[in-house]
Design a protein around this motif. Structure first.
Motif, PDB file in Angstrom:
ATOM      1  N   ASP A 109       0.837  -1.203   0.000  1.00  0.00           N
ATOM      2  CA  ASP A 109       0.000   0.000   0.000  1.00  0.00           C
ATOM      3  C   ASP A 109       0.874   1.257   0.000  1.00  0.00           C
ATOM      4  OD1 ASP A 109      -2.199  -1.669   0.131  1.00  0.00           O
ATOM      5  OD2 ASP A 109      -2.270  -1.611   2.321  1.00  0.00           O
ATOM      6  N   HIS A 110       1.908   1.246   0.837  1.00  0.00           N
ATOM      7  CA  HIS A 110       2.826   2.385   0.867  1.00  0.00           C
ATOM      8  C   HIS A 110       3.591   2.520  -0.453  1.00  0.00           C
ATOM      9  CE1 HIS A 110       1.840   2.606   5.038  1.00  0.00           C
ATOM     10  NE2 HIS A 110       2.475   1.484   5.363  1.00  0.00           N
ATOM     11  N   ALA A 111       3.924   1.400  -1.066  1.00  0.00           N
ATOM     12  CA  ALA A 111       4.645   1.450  -2.340  1.00  0.00           C
ATOM     13  C   ALA A 111       3.786   2.083  -3.428  1.00  0.00           C
ATOM     14  CB  ALA A 111       5.082   0.043  -2.748  1.00  0.00           C
ATOM     15  N   ILE A 112       2.488   1.750  -3.453  1.00  0.00           N
ATOM     16  CA  ILE A 112       1.579   2.351  -4.438  1.00  0.00           C
ATOM     17  C   ILE A 112       1.473   3.854  -4.202  1.00  0.00           C
ATOM     18  CG2 ILE A 112      -0.814   2.427  -5.204  1.00  0.00           C
ATOM     19  CD1 ILE A 112      -0.917  -0.597  -4.493  1.00  0.00           C
ATOM     20  N   PHE A 113       1.375   4.255  -2.934  1.00  0.00           N
ATOM     21  CA  PHE A 113       1.327   5.684  -2.605  1.00  0.00           C
ATOM     22  C   PHE A 113       2.611   6.381  -3.064  1.00  0.00           C
ATOM     23  CE2 PHE A 113       2.140   9.273   0.193  1.00  0.00           C
ATOM     24  CZ  PHE A 113       0.928   9.950   0.158  1.00  0.00           C
ATOM     25  N   ALA A 114       3.754   5.729  -2.837  1.00  0.00           N
ATOM     26  CA  ALA A 114       5.038   6.309  -3.247  1.00  0.00           C
ATOM     27  C   ALA A 114       5.099   6.488  -4.764  1.00  0.00           C
ATOM     28  CB  ALA A 114       6.183   5.421  -2.763  1.00  0.00           C
ATOM     29  N   LEU A 115       4.615   5.519  -5.513  1.00  0.00           N
ATOM     30  CA  LEU A 115       4.609   5.627  -6.975  1.00  0.00           C
ATOM     31  C   LEU A 115       3.766   6.800  -7.443  1.00  0.00           C
ATOM     32  CD1 LEU A 115       4.250   1.843  -7.873  1.00  0.00           C
ATOM     33  CD2 LEU A 115       6.225   3.279  -8.412  1.00  0.00           C
ATOM     34  N   HIS A 116       2.595   6.951  -6.858  1.00  0.00           N
ATOM     35  CA  HIS A 116       1.704   8.029  -7.278  1.00  0.00           C
ATOM     36  C   HIS A 116       2.275   9.400  -6.914  1.00  0.00           C
ATOM     37  CE1 HIS A 116      -1.916   5.051  -7.306  1.00  0.00           C
ATOM     38  NE2 HIS A 116      -1.281   5.095  -8.466  1.00  0.00           N
ATOM     39  N   VAL A 117       2.868   9.523  -5.735  1.00  0.00           N
ATOM     40  CA  VAL A 117       3.444  10.808  -5.326  1.00  0.00           C
ATOM     41  C   VAL A 117       4.618  11.188  -6.224  1.00  0.00           C
ATOM     42  CG1 VAL A 117       4.702  11.981  -3.478  1.00  0.00           C
ATOM     43  CG2 VAL A 117       2.652  10.695  -2.943  1.00  0.00           C
ATOM     44  N   HIS A 118       5.454  10.224  -6.556  1.00  0.00           N
ATOM     45  CA  HIS A 118       6.584  10.510  -7.439  1.00  0.00           C
ATOM     46  C   HIS A 118       6.104  10.888  -8.844  1.00  0.00           C
ATOM     47  CE1 HIS A 118       9.103   8.794  -4.271  1.00  0.00           C
ATOM     48  NE2 HIS A 118      10.165   9.231  -4.946  1.00  0.00           N
ATOM     49  N   CYS A 119       5.051  10.250  -9.314  1.00  0.00           N
ATOM     50  CA  CYS A 119       4.501  10.620 -10.626  1.00  0.00           C
ATOM     51  C   CYS A 119       3.998  12.057 -10.629  1.00  0.00           C
ATOM     52  CB  CYS A 119       3.377   9.662 -11.017  1.00  0.00           C
ATOM     53  SG  CYS A 119       3.931   8.009 -11.464  1.00  0.00           S
ATOM     54  N   PHE A 120       3.323  12.445  -9.544  1.00  0.00           N
ATOM     55  CA  PHE A 120       2.862  13.829  -9.440  1.00  0.00           C
ATOM     56  C   PHE A 120       4.048  14.789  -9.409  1.00  0.00           C
ATOM     57  CE2 PHE A 120       1.951  17.548  -6.824  1.00  0.00           C
ATOM     58  CZ  PHE A 120       0.856  18.081  -7.482  1.00  0.00           C
ATOM     59  N   ALA A 121       5.085  14.457  -8.626  1.00  0.00           N
ATOM     60  CA  ALA A 121       6.255  15.328  -8.532  1.00  0.00           C
ATOM     61  C   ALA A 121       6.945  15.482  -9.885  1.00  0.00           C
ATOM     62  CB  ALA A 121       7.235  14.765  -7.498  1.00  0.00           C
ATOM     63  N   TYR A 122       7.095  14.387 -10.622  1.00  0.00           N
ATOM     64  CA  TYR A 122       7.726  14.461 -11.942  1.00  0.00           C
ATOM     65  C   TYR A 122       6.910  15.346 -12.890  1.00  0.00           C
ATOM     66  CZ  TYR A 122      10.842  10.589 -10.668  1.00  0.00           C
ATOM     67  OH  TYR A 122      11.779   9.816 -10.071  1.00  0.00           O
ATOM     68  N   THR A 123       5.591  15.190 -12.852  1.00  0.00           N
ATOM     69  CA  THR A 123       4.731  15.969 -13.750  1.00  0.00           C
ATOM     70  C   THR A 123       4.821  17.458 -13.456  1.00  0.00           C
ATOM     71  OG1 THR A 123       3.205  14.082 -13.860  1.00  0.00           O
ATOM     72  CG2 THR A 123       2.386  16.214 -14.610  1.00  0.00           C
ATOM     73  N   VAL A 124       4.759  17.817 -12.174  1.00  0.00           N
ATOM     74  CA  VAL A 124       4.801  19.231 -11.799  1.00  0.00           C
ATOM     75  C   VAL A 124       6.171  19.833 -12.097  1.00  0.00           C
ATOM     76  CG1 VAL A 124       4.656  20.814  -9.843  1.00  0.00           C
ATOM     77  CG2 VAL A 124       2.982  18.979 -10.086  1.00  0.00           C
ATOM     78  N   LEU A 125       7.234  19.100 -11.771  1.00  0.00           N
ATOM     79  CA  LEU A 125       8.581  19.612 -12.029  1.00  0.00           C
ATOM     80  C   LEU A 125       8.842  19.776 -13.523  1.00  0.00           C
ATOM     81  CD1 LEU A 125      10.682  17.600  -9.425  1.00  0.00           C
ATOM     82  CD2 LEU A 125      10.204  20.057  -9.394  1.00  0.00           C
ATOM     83  N   LEU A 126       8.312  18.846 -14.312  1.00  0.00           N
ATOM     84  CA  LEU A 126       8.486  18.958 -15.759  1.00  0.00           C
ATOM     85  C   LEU A 126       7.777  20.191 -16.301  1.00  0.00           C
ATOM     86  CD1 LEU A 126       9.493  17.762 -18.422  1.00  0.00           C
ATOM     87  CD2 LEU A 126       7.404  16.398 -18.520  1.00  0.00           C
ATOM     88  N   LEU A 127       6.539  20.420 -15.875  1.00  0.00           N
ATOM     89  CA  LEU A 127       5.812  21.610 -16.319  1.00  0.00           C
ATOM     90  C   LEU A 127       6.520  22.890 -15.875  1.00  0.00           C
ATOM     91  CD1 LEU A 127       2.127  20.489 -15.606  1.00  0.00           C
ATOM     92  CD2 LEU A 127       3.289  20.600 -17.827  1.00  0.00           C
ATOM     93  N   ALA A 128       7.047  22.894 -14.638  1.00  0.00           N
ATOM     94  CA  ALA A 128       7.752  24.076 -14.145  1.00  0.00           C
ATOM     95  C   ALA A 128       9.037  24.328 -14.929  1.00  0.00           C
ATOM     96  CB  ALA A 128       8.068  23.901 -12.656  1.00  0.00           C
ATOM     97  N   TYR A 129       9.743  23.256 -15.256  1.00  0.00           N
ATOM     98  CA  TYR A 129      10.988  23.392 -16.010  1.00  0.00           C
ATOM     99  C   TYR A 129      10.721  23.926 -17.422  1.00  0.00           C
ATOM    100  CZ  TYR A 129      15.747  22.181 -17.466  1.00  0.00           C
ATOM    101  OH  TYR A 129      17.041  22.227 -17.917  1.00  0.00           O
ATOM    102  N   ILE A 130       9.664  23.428 -18.034  1.00  0.00           N
ATOM    103  CA  ILE A 130       9.311  23.910 -19.377  1.00  0.00           C
ATOM    104  C   ILE A 130       8.909  25.383 -19.325  1.00  0.00           C
ATOM    105  CG2 ILE A 130       7.640  23.671 -21.247  1.00  0.00           C
ATOM    106  CD1 ILE A 130       7.594  20.670 -20.690  1.00  0.00           C
TER     107      ILE A 130
END
Length: 380
Positions: free
Chosen positions: A291-312
């Motif tokens: 359960d924690h691993a699934i939460f970790a995957l989703h949080v990292h996906c959100f972080a990557y998406t936001v950081l990518l948009l900010a970098y662009i």
């Protein structure tokens, strides 16, 4: 579109299970004639693409705008409408690191070009300043004309001064010169010995003093008799030392490329450690590690998406504050996601977010040091 006809044999071609209707109840394969028409292939392709697109859009909307909701739905068993967390992470991280590498490479080339242009402009400006300092042709010609007029007088004055110097101080000059030569000859042997020993010592400690590069060192070693060559360990250390201290641009570029290449792997290693910190912070009996691993995957996906948009956005606008704001946005998302997933108060979620980031930072430093040591061991 016409449906592919069914086979007369009611046993699945994939697993051998009896198929009462169109699809196998064991593996899900369609019990249709294996020789498909082109239209049937197109139908399957379009259906799979649209199905994945609908899954991805639904997953992305839950991921970005409903913190923790995607994890709750997956834990509750409602998974058909969403992309698998591991597939989602692989796709999002691939897009993030690929785009980041491409944009950073373009930025590096632009910085180098701008630096070269700046150096060229500075050099040109310096040359112009030096040219301005030079005397004009008219002044040079005037000085030459004056020197030619007074040439005889200057020559007579110089001869007179030189004669008086030789006459008045010849004895003292000869005596001092004799003493200096005797003194130098007395210490010449000791001085040469000291210099020779220092050179040998410097060559032992720093191979750069003796060899221009690794190829020169290897050639010199090959020319020596086998008994006089350095051992394998000394050769290994010498190569490492020369690569670091020769200031080779290729080494720096290779090190930078290796860090970029291994950074996605490092982040993937950090995922289970992030889940482990969640396991330590929250109730052991109520929540499983998966359960924690699934939460970790989703949080990292959100972080990557936001950081990518900010970098662009930073690249498009030239404003360097988007990434800083995105970090605060990720922290706020983490607090809300913990609150919605683990059903605790906002203050508890906020405090546990700080503990989680503290442990994650420690893990990041440890894993980063481990990867840096591996990179140095491989490159050097």
């Amino acid at each position: 579109m016409k449906t592919q006809p069914l086979r007369e044999d009611k046993h699945c071609l994939n697993c051998g299970t009896e198929v009462p209707e169109r699809y196998c109840t064991h593996c899900g394969q369609e019990n249709a004639v294996p020789h498909e028409s082109f239209g049937h292939l197109v139908k399957h392709f379009v259906g799979d693409v649209l199905h994945y697109d609908s899954q991805f859009l639904t997953t992305l909307s839950h991921l970005l705008f409903r913190p923790g909701r995607l994890t709750k739905e997956y834990m509750a068993g409602r998974r058909v409408a969403f992309v698998n967390p591991i597939k989602l992470y692989i796709f999002v991280s691939f897009v993030f690191f690929l785009t980041w590498a491409m944009l950073s490479h373009d930025s590096h080339e632009k910085r180098e070009k701008h630096s070269a242009q700046k150096e060229a402009a500075a050099s040109e400006e310096h040359d112009e300043e030096e040219l301005e300092k030079l005397p004009s042709v008219t002044s040079i010609l005037g000085a030459v004309k004056d020197s030619l007029k007074n040439n005889k007088e200057l020559a007579r004055a110089v001869d007179s001064l030189a004669y008086r110097y030789r006459y008045d101080s010849s004895h003292r000059y000869d005596s001092a010169l004799h003493k200096a030569l005797n003194h130098d000859s007395a210490i010449a042997g000791e001085k040469d010995s000291i210099l020779q020993n220092n050179v040998e010592l410097a060559n032992e400690l720093d191979p750069r003093k003796k060899y221009a590069d690794e190829e020169a060192y290897d050639s010199a070693q090959a020319a020596l008799p086998k008994a006089q060559r350095d051992g394998w360990f000394k050769r290994y250390v010498t190569h490492k030392w020369m690569r670091v201290n020769l200031g080779d641009d290729r080494f720096q570029e290779t090190l930078g490329e290796a860090l970029k290449h291994h950074f996605p792997k490092m982040m993937f290693v950090l995922l289970p450690l992030f889940a482990l910190w969640l396991k330590l912070i929250y109730n052991w009996k109520r929540w499983y590690y998966t359960d924690h691993a699934i939460f970790a995957l989703h949080v990292h996906c959100f972080a990557y998406t936001v950081l990518l948009l900010a970098y662009i956005l930073e690249k498009l606008t030239g404003v360097n504050s988007f990434i800083g704001w995105s970090v605060w946005l990720i922290f706020g998302y983490l607090v809300l996601a913990l609150r919605n997933t683990y059903h605790q108060s906002f203050m508890r979620s906020f405090g546990k977010s700080l503990l989680l980031l503290l442990g994650y930072g420690f893990s990041f430093a440890f894993v980063g040091l481990f990867f840096i040591l591996i990179i140095f061991a491989v490159i050097l």
